[in-house]
Design an enzyme around this catalytic site. Sequence first.
Site, PDB file in Angstrom:
ATOM      1  CG  ASP A  50      -1.795   1.240   1.296  1.00 33.42           C
ATOM      2  OD1 ASP A  50      -2.939   1.138   0.818  1.00 33.42           O
ATOM      3  OD2 ASP A  50      -1.356   2.286   1.812  1.00 33.42           O
ATOM      4  CE1 TYR A  55       0.412   8.084   2.607  1.00 38.05           C
ATOM      5  CE2 TYR A  55       1.052   5.868   1.970  1.00 38.05           C
ATOM      6  CZ  TYR A  55       0.164   6.719   2.588  1.00 38.05           C
ATOM      7  OH  TYR A  55      -0.947   6.205   3.193  1.00 38.05           O
ATOM      8  CE  LYS A  80      -3.911   4.897   0.878  1.00 33.79           C
ATOM      9  NZ  LYS A  80      -2.499   4.465   0.862  1.00 33.79           N
ATOM     10  CG  HIS A 111      -4.702   9.879   0.477  1.00 31.77           C
ATOM     11  ND1 HIS A 111      -3.345   9.972   0.267  1.00 31.77           N
ATOM     12  CD2 HIS A 111      -4.836   9.385   1.732  1.00 31.77           C
ATOM     13  CE1 HIS A 111      -2.698   9.544   1.342  1.00 31.77           C
ATOM     14  NE2 HIS A 111      -3.592   9.195   2.248  1.00 31.77           N
TER      15      HIS A 111
END
Length: 298
Positions: A50, A55, A80, A111
Amino acid sequence: MAAAKHTTRTVALNTGDKIPVVGLGTWQSKPNEVQTAVEAALKAGYRHIDTAAAYGNEKEVGAGIKASGVPRGDIWLTTKLNNPDQTRAAEALDESLKKLGTDYLDLYLMHWPAATDPKDDKKSVPDWTFVDTWREMQKLVGTGKVRNIGVSNFGIKNLEILLGDASCKIVPAVNQIELHPCNPSPKLVAYNTSKGIHSTGYSCLGSTNSPLYTNETLLGIAKAKGKSPQQVLLLWGLQKGWSVIPKSVTPSRVQANFEVDGSGLTAEEVKSIDGIKERFKVCDDGWLPVKVFFGDDE
């Protein structure tokens, strides 16, 4: 080492696809650590990874997958859609695929239920809501680039808005939410289930330096079971019917988080963990231009 029954288990989504119940989370992993963690996880047997555009580590995740030697078709890969990209979902997807080094995703999540201005994340996009974002995400299904779509950080209130809109033709396959004994959200999980939406728990270990690791109830159960507190937390989530995505970048911990065998917890042990009274959230919504958590999912 005994076979890890839970870690090879999958759960069927409302699309018929099967998501592995234990995955590797990569939020808050430092630069140059993620590739090693992903490679170690896949070599240890994980088949669920994931990540997220927000990120900033999709390229490292892709490199870790490639370095592992595990065929792409054997891996469940989730990323996401970032808040500033919600008005350009198709383009953002292509950018994520390029960074990840793959031509498709198993799961693409919105997200947050908040489209933000690319130039100022403290501002919302005028005349655009998460319903509009979902309408655009639905168009991605059937392109060959996305097998399943879902949401993240959606509470009951926003799910009702989404599902109640006439443009919603696809029920989210997954709602990825913060889930641990100090944020169990039973009403939200039950709502997800009632709508055929699978719950995936993030921060399922309570995140870095979690106060759960000093909780006497949890420590007592861990000692009695001969397991780490982290393993007990994962077993608790799995027995609730969720999938879990514990984050670690230390290969030994990545391995240990995966070694949750099928013996599980007793009903009394689950009840004891359910009885933990302390409450905290790892993620809040104060940084967003709109409120998304309403405190009504408990």
